[in-house]
Scaffold this motif. Sequence first.
Motif, short mmCIF file in Angstrom:
data_model
loop_
_atom_site.label_atom_id
_atom_site.label_comp_id
_atom_site.label_asym_id
_atom_site.label_seq_id
_atom_site.Cartn_x
_atom_site.Cartn_y
_atom_site.Cartn_z
N SER A 129 7.39 5.85 12.08
CA SER A 129 6.64 5.05 13.00
C SER A 129 5.49 4.28 12.49
O SER A 129 5.04 4.59 11.32
CB SER A 129 6.19 5.88 14.14
OG SER A 129 5.31 6.81 13.89
N MET A 130 5.24 3.15 13.23
CA MET A 130 4.17 2.10 12.95
C MET A 130 3.66 1.57 13.90
O MET A 130 4.15 1.19 15.00
CB MET A 130 4.69 1.29 11.57
CG MET A 130 3.84 0.44 10.99
SD MET A 130 4.54 -0.77 9.92
CE MET A 130 5.18 0.36 8.58
N ALA A 131 2.44 1.33 13.69
CA ALA A 131 1.66 0.38 14.72
C ALA A 131 0.54 -0.50 14.05
O ALA A 131 -0.09 0.06 13.19
CB ALA A 131 1.13 1.36 15.89
N LEU A 132 0.14 -1.58 14.91
CA LEU A 132 -0.66 -2.61 14.21
C LEU A 132 -1.78 -2.61 15.45
O LEU A 132 -1.66 -2.86 16.46
CB LEU A 132 -0.28 -3.95 14.06
CG LEU A 132 0.59 -4.19 12.93
CD1 LEU A 132 1.14 -5.62 12.62
CD2 LEU A 132 -0.34 -4.09 11.52
N HIS A 133 -3.04 -2.56 14.87
CA HIS A 133 -4.05 -2.56 15.78
C HIS A 133 -4.39 -4.02 16.37
O HIS A 133 -4.36 -4.98 15.60
CB HIS A 133 -5.43 -1.98 15.21
CG HIS A 133 -6.71 -1.87 15.95
ND1 HIS A 133 -7.35 -2.82 16.38
CD2 HIS A 133 -6.86 -0.53 16.63
CE1 HIS A 133 -8.05 -2.21 17.50
NE2 HIS A 133 -8.08 -0.79 17.37
N ALA B 291 -1.47 1.64 11.34
CA ALA B 291 -1.30 2.88 11.50
C ALA B 291 -0.10 3.60 11.13
O ALA B 291 1.14 2.87 11.78
CB ALA B 291 -1.60 3.23 12.99
N VAL B 292 0.39 4.54 10.51
CA VAL B 292 1.80 4.80 9.80
C VAL B 292 1.78 6.30 10.34
O VAL B 292 0.95 7.04 10.16
CB VAL B 292 1.85 4.80 8.50
CG1 VAL B 292 3.18 5.27 7.82
CG2 VAL B 292 1.52 3.23 8.09
N GLY B 293 2.98 6.74 10.85
CA GLY B 293 3.49 7.84 11.20
C GLY B 293 4.46 8.60 10.11
O GLY B 293 5.47 7.73 9.93
N ALA B 294 4.24 9.52 9.42
CA ALA B 294 5.32 9.92 8.25
C ALA B 294 5.80 11.21 8.48
O ALA B 294 5.90 11.90 9.78
CB ALA B 294 4.60 10.23 6.77
N LYS B 295 6.87 11.48 7.81
CA LYS B 295 7.86 12.60 8.02
C LYS B 295 7.26 14.11 8.08
O LYS B 295 7.83 14.87 8.79
CB LYS B 295 9.01 12.60 6.91
CG LYS B 295 10.18 13.85 7.05
CD LYS B 295 11.11 13.74 6.00
CE LYS B 295 12.16 14.74 6.02
NZ LYS B 295 13.22 14.51 4.81
N PHE B 296 6.37 14.39 7.19
CA PHE B 296 5.65 15.57 7.13
C PHE B 296 4.51 15.79 8.18
O PHE B 296 3.56 16.64 7.71
CB PHE B 296 5.33 15.69 5.54
CG PHE B 296 6.49 15.67 4.81
CD1 PHE B 296 7.68 16.71 4.80
CD2 PHE B 296 6.63 14.61 3.87
CE1 PHE B 296 8.68 16.36 3.75
CE2 PHE B 296 7.53 14.50 2.77
CZ PHE B 296 8.59 15.41 3.09
N GLY B 297 4.39 15.01 9.08
CA GLY B 297 3.38 15.19 10.18
C GLY B 297 2.01 14.28 9.70
O GLY B 297 1.12 14.75 10.24
N TYR C 95 0.85 -1.29 -0.07
CA TYR C 95 0.04 0.00 -0.16
C TYR C 95 0.88 1.39 0.02
O TYR C 95 2.01 1.37 0.72
CB TYR C 95 -0.93 0.16 1.25
CG TYR C 95 -2.02 -1.12 1.03
CD1 TYR C 95 -3.39 -0.64 0.73
CD2 TYR C 95 -1.77 -2.40 1.60
CE1 TYR C 95 -4.44 -1.38 0.88
CE2 TYR C 95 -2.85 -3.22 1.49
CZ TYR C 95 -4.44 -2.96 0.95
OH TYR C 95 -5.37 -3.63 1.39
N LYS C 96 0.41 2.01 -0.82
CA LYS C 96 0.98 3.58 -0.48
C LYS C 96 0.16 4.31 0.27
O LYS C 96 -1.23 4.75 0.05
CB LYS C 96 1.07 4.21 -2.02
CG LYS C 96 1.56 5.52 -2.29
CD LYS C 96 3.15 5.60 -1.91
CE LYS C 96 3.32 7.16 -2.07
NZ LYS C 96 4.99 7.52 -1.71
N VAL C 97 0.71 4.68 1.34
CA VAL C 97 -0.12 5.19 2.33
C VAL C 97 0.19 6.86 2.46
O VAL C 97 -0.61 7.84 2.37
CB VAL C 97 0.16 4.80 3.83
CG1 VAL C 97 -0.78 5.46 4.67
CG2 VAL C 97 -0.05 3.16 3.66
N THR C 98 1.53 7.37 3.01
CA THR C 98 1.81 8.73 3.05
C THR C 98 2.81 9.12 1.78
O THR C 98 3.23 8.28 0.97
CB THR C 98 2.63 8.90 4.26
OG1 THR C 98 3.83 8.08 4.35
CG2 THR C 98 1.65 8.37 5.61
#
Length: 625
Positions: free
Chosen positions: A317-321, A330-336, A308-311
């Motif tokens: 950062s990353m987390a699995l429910h 859930a994915v945390g990216a460089k540009f907020g 998947y292309k997400v951000t």
Amino acid sequence: MSRSGAAAEKADSRQRPQMKVNEYKENQNIAYVSLRPVQTTVLIKTAKVYLAPFSLSNYQLDQLMCPKSLSEKNSNNEVACNKTKIKKTCRRIIPPKMKNTSSKAESMLQNSSSAVHTESNKLQPKRTADAMNLSVDVESSQDGDSDEDTTPGLDFSGLSPYERKRLKNISENADFFASLQLSESAARLREMIEKRQPPKSKRKKPKRENGIGCRRSMRLLKVDPSGVSLPAAPTPPTLVADETPLLPPGPLEMTSENQDNNERFKGFLQTWTGMSKPSSKNTEKGLSSIKSYKANLNGMVISEDTVYKVTTGPVFSMALHPSETRTLVAVGAKFGQVGLCDLTQQPKEDGVYVFHPHSQPVSCLYFSPANPAHILSLSYDGTLRCGDFSRAIFEEVYRNERSSFSSFDFLAEDASTLIVGHWDGNMSLVDRRTPGTSYEKLTSSSMGKIRTVHVHPVHRQYFITAGLRDTHIYDARQLNSRRSQPLISLTEHTKSIASAYFSPLTGNRVVTTCADCNLRIFDSSCISSKIPLLTTIRHNTFTGRWLTRFQAMWDPKQEDCVIVGSMAHPRRVEIFHETGKRVHSFGGEYLVSVCSINAMHPTRYILAGGNSSGKIHVFMNEKSC
């Protein structure tokens, strides 16, 4: 005096030795100075005195003149010879300044000689009656000496030998400076300097009469071969400054950046809200054997549908429910950005939603252990927010605009208290139950920088921090506002440390990722003054400038195994046992990039890896697909 005596004295005077010296002549009336010494001859003079008695009664006053002797006649002859020689030598080239100077000197000398004659005539009547007729005969010791004191154009009659020598030096200096040709050299230098100077104005190119000008290509004229003008090129996008302004304080509305369908977005929120209650199924299981664990890992595959292309920026950062029914990442990216992806949604583009709750990189991301419908994100911009899907807002939990945050973790199991690490080495204790967005306690650590913070899963008062070259373990009960000292320091690292984490079930192990290309595993079963080093795993952790740094994570189902990205080809994600042996390697034709950040599902065999282009690669069991 007899004639024989006079002849002897004359012979002695001729045989006397001559003494030659070098004299430097100076003349203040001329602007030229001789650079060479003038060789002159000092003449030894011989004086002859003739005495003749006479009476004033027999002579008149006008007859009281000194009789001319033979020596005076000889001196007059020498003066005449000198005049002829000076005329010959002065025929050389003399500058105009020297001619004027010589004429002035000649007039001065003539005036001085006339003044001397007048004064002598005035003194003659005052002589007494009894006088002596004196005649001085000055003879030169050399025959050619008379030729040296001659200067053309000058009258040396009545001048002393010093004056004659002085005028001769003046004429020789003038000849010397004339031979140097200084004025001509100065003129040539002036011309050379003028030639070297650039032209004041550039030459203008002549215009062509037909107005066509120089020949240009069709590409520069922006026309096609048929002569039709090409459409204007699109304007390049403007560069965005690195420093982005902070978002306003307070709660932010959940607004998707990539989805415009409101009905679909409402269904997405209902899906995440239904995950509010954790599963009643007991997920706490003992460690499985390595053999069965490898078998389950071998069943995990990747396909085109699980990429998947997400951000738009690199994954930080990353987390699995922890859901048992749906696969939510859930994915945390460089540009907020914070991206949420539902892998069970088809088509897969409809299951990706991107939000923008921060203005700088999101370095830490966790689902709340008390309410899985809440997701907490921490950013470099100094904010920590909680995304509530039931209310569709991002609440602000903690804000500090004067500092930059790096990581956080839950001190309490109900997620009410948090420990936050700062990039400047400070630590904050935050209580979500108190109103406001401030901290309860702010303390400074003995570390210059904190990259990660992780709480012990059993003894939750302990937490570990990873810094520049040290890893410290602190007790939250002993934090003070001035400077907190760690309980334990791990000093085996030689370079900067990217992460440090306790094992997820018991906390008996600690894994660190260091820039010296080593993964280290420590025994933390007994937190005392020192924690022993168990294993050092050689692993390439040099990701360079453009890739996110590796962070080795424990598998929450198998706490004796570590998951980490790899720089090897073909691209892969590796799992190591705490003894240093490689357990499994994930790869495939759809994994073509380096996955720096990885996360494993707490109960299911699902692995998600994020790369530096905003894509996630999901490996899952075929039964779960």
